[in-house]
Structures are given as C-alpha cells and as structure tokens.
Design an enzyme around this catalytic site. Structure first.
Site, PDB file in Angstrom:
ATOM      1  N   LYS A 172       5.705  -2.660  -1.234  1.00 44.73           N
ATOM      2  CA  LYS A 172       4.767  -3.780  -1.396  1.00 44.73           C
ATOM      3  C   LYS A 172       5.460  -5.082  -1.028  1.00 44.73           C
ATOM      4  CE  LYS A 172       1.947  -1.488  -4.842  1.00 44.73           C
ATOM      5  NZ  LYS A 172       1.824  -1.075  -6.240  1.00 44.73           N
TER       6      LYS A 172
ATOM      7  N   ASP B  72      -5.285  -6.288  -8.393  1.00 44.72           N
ATOM      8  CA  ASP B  72      -5.512  -4.843  -8.546  1.00 44.72           C
ATOM      9  C   ASP B  72      -6.939  -4.548  -9.010  1.00 44.72           C
ATOM     10  OD1 ASP B  72      -3.565  -3.056  -7.825  1.00 44.72           O
ATOM     11  OD2 ASP B  72      -2.459  -3.150  -9.726  1.00 44.72           O
TER      12      ASP B  72
ATOM     13  N   GLN C 193       3.132  -3.074 -12.149  1.00 47.47           N
ATOM     14  CA  GLN C 193       3.184  -1.685 -11.695  1.00 47.47           C
ATOM     15  C   GLN C 193       2.980  -0.730 -12.878  1.00 47.47           C
ATOM     16  OE1 GLN C 193       3.622  -0.696  -8.331  1.00 47.47           O
ATOM     17  NE2 GLN C 193       3.108   1.316  -9.142  1.00 47.47           N
TER      18      GLN C 193
END
Ligand code: NAD
Length: 298
Positions: A55, A122, A99
């Site tokens: 990422k 997200d 994460q």
C-alpha cells in the site's frame, strides 16, 4: 462450449492507478500539497506487513504521501485510539486505514468508530455503512467497489440483471449487495444457510463469490454466459510436493467452460483492492480540501 473471456483485473487496476496519479498531480497543483494516506499496523503479522508495504509503495508511486505507523503487538488500545485521533486532526492526512485484524486485546469496532468517517477510506465506519445503505456519498469498501468497476467495464449497464452474491460479510458480501442494488440489479444474498445453493446460483446473470472456500462454485452451477467475479483468495497445496498455490472460491477450469466472462485468481479482483483504496484516498483529499472532482471520472 466456448471459453469465457478473462476479466483482467491486473490491467484494469493499472489503468485505475494511472488515472489516480494524473488526478493526484492536478490535486497537488491546486491544493498546494499532496494527498496523504496514513496506514497503521499493529503487530508483526507477516501477511499484514506485506499488504502495508505494498500500500505504501503504490501510494507513493501515484504521487501521494504515505504515512506509515507501526506499533508493537502489545500496544495498549488507548495508545492506538490516541494515534487515530491525532491522524483525524492532521490536515496532511486525507485517508486513515487501520490494518485488520488487530491483536485480540483490542476492540476493532471501537477503533474503526474512532476514525473520522470523512477519512475512513476503507468504508468500514458505521456512518459510511449507513451512507451506502441510504445512497448518500461516503466511502465504500475497496474490494466490492473494485468488483462493480470490473462488472461495469465488462457489461456496461447492470440494470435489471439477476445477481447472486455468495457470502454476507461486512467487508465484501453485504456492501457488494448494496452496490449491485444501487446499480438496479435484482440481488440475492446467499450464505452458509442457503438451501440448494447451486440452484440459486444458476439463476444469476452475475455471480460474485466471496466465501473463503477453495473452488466451491462449480461450472454446472453457472448459467451459460453469466459473468463470474471470484473474490476468494485461498492458499492450497500445489501439485508439486511442498509447494502451495492461490485459488479462488470458483472452480475456474469448469466455470470458464460455461461463463461468458470470469475473473482469474490471482490477477482478477485481488489487484483492484489497493487501486480502489488509492482512488478513495484521492476522493477524500478533494472533499477535505473543498476541491470539486468528477468522482466518476476515476
Ligand atoms: P468471511 O469469512 O467474513 O465471510 C464468508 C461468508 O461466506 C459468510 O458470510 C458465510 O455465510 C459464507 N459462507 C461460508 N460457507 C459457505 C457455504 N458453504 N455456502 C455459502 N456461503 C458460505 O469472508 P470475507 O472476508 O467476506 O472473504 C471471503 C473471501 O474473499 C476470502 O477468501 C477472502 O480471502 C477473500 N477476500 C479477498 C479480498 C481481495 O482483495 N480480493 C478482500 C477481502 C476478502
């Protein structure tokens, strides 16, 4: 029977990252700063470390700032929440990604709820879940949004098509069903308690498999000509002793004899997830800076 067309998610994701890079450079010129994504990793889970590294690399390659925060596995929940609050308040940070999974002593829901919904790239915050459900602009989870992009690229309008989503997780199945409903599909959500799953799947013009069971969906479940999106990523033993390989939730060999088009694993849905995360970050940057962006153009 003819072979299905392969939906090349790797190529589509590359194109999407190219568009993100173009708009990111225009953003920098207009805002006088780069768009920025903060990624927080707690602990040393090897798979998560690889995701976070990729990422970061791809964020920088698209001309955006990447802020990586690595915390020890025994970090207290209060310290993580304090970091999230700091990132919420930082004007250089447009998107925040924590994460998952988090270590078991942390409450994931509480952590996600602390992220400012307007930086929640997200799309996991309940405010964004509610926005998606009610058709308001927000952030949509990256994997299902990537699936819809692939479907629209392949089929054009999805209006009136019968879609079956197998799996009802918060991360993939449920938002996928919402997105397909918004595209005017007739949507069935199948799951572990569904009766006669093969018969349900046989009705579908669009099949999205997000189950986590290797090669579960067989070719004779697929309606001839249907479009098959395989979200599954399963590591299984390979033919060669001691080696492993990745397979999806769909039995690719039999399904590709019947489907009109199908995503492979790897190289289908997988590469879309990070590309869409970068797209969401760029969208967040424009919204946060009050700069108009045609969000459908990327
Ligand atoms: P999950 O375990 O949270 O959910 C799985 C769903 O499948 C559940 O809703 C369950 O009801 C359903 N299910 C389980 N067994 C079933 C059965 N026998 N018949 C019908 N339905 C059944 O999983 P998830 O997070 O949604 O992930 C699903 C798959 O997608 C996994 O393989 C995961 O690795 C993969 N995934 C890929 C990406 C990507 O970037 N490509 C992102 C997220 C998840």
């Amino acid at each position: 029977m003819s072979e299905a067309a392969i939906i090349d998610g790797k190529a589509f994701a590359e194109g999407l990252r190219g568009r993100v890079a173009e708009f990111a450079s225009q953003f920098e010129a207009r805002a006088g700063r780069k768009a920025g994504l903060a990624v927080v990793l707690v602990g040393e889970d090897p798979a998560s470390q690889v995701y976070v590294r990729n990422k970061g690399k791809q964020t920088v390659a698209c001309g955006m700032n990447s802020f990586e925060h690595k915390l020890a596995a025994d970090t207290g929940e209060a310290d993580l929440l304090a970091l999230v609050e700091k990132l919420n308040a930082d004007p250089a940070v447009d998107g925040i990604l924590v994460q998952l999974p988090l270590p078991s002593h942390m409450n994931e829901q509480k952590v996600i709820a602390t992220i400012n919904p307007d930086k929640d790239v997200d799309g996991f915050h309940v405010v964004n879940v509610g926005r998606l459900a009610t058709g308001l602009p927000g952030f949509v989870p990256c994997t299902p949004l990537g699936c819809v992009m692939l479907l629209k690229d392949r089929l054009g309008s999805l209006s009136g098509l019968d879609a079956v989503v197998i799996g009802r997780s918060n991360i993939v199945g449920k938002p996928m069903a919402q997105l397909l409903t918004a595209e005017s599909c007739t949507v069935t959500v199948a799951h572990s308690r569904t009766k006669d799953l093969p018969e349900v799947v046989r009705r579908a013009d669009i099949v999205v498999a997000a189950v986590g069971r290797p090669e579960m969906v067989k070719g004779d479940w697929i309606k001839p000509g249907a479009t098959v999106i395989d979200v599954g990523i399963n590591r299984v033993p390979a033919a060669e002793e001691g080696k492993t390989k990745l397979v999806g939730d769909v039995d690719f060999v039999s399904a590709s004899q019947v489907a009109g088009a199908i995503t492979p694993v790897p190289g289908g849905v997988g590469p879309m997830t990070i590309a869409v995360l970068l797209r969401n970050t760029l969208v967040a940057a424009h919204r946060n800076a009050g700069i108009v962006l045609d969000e459908n153009a990327i």
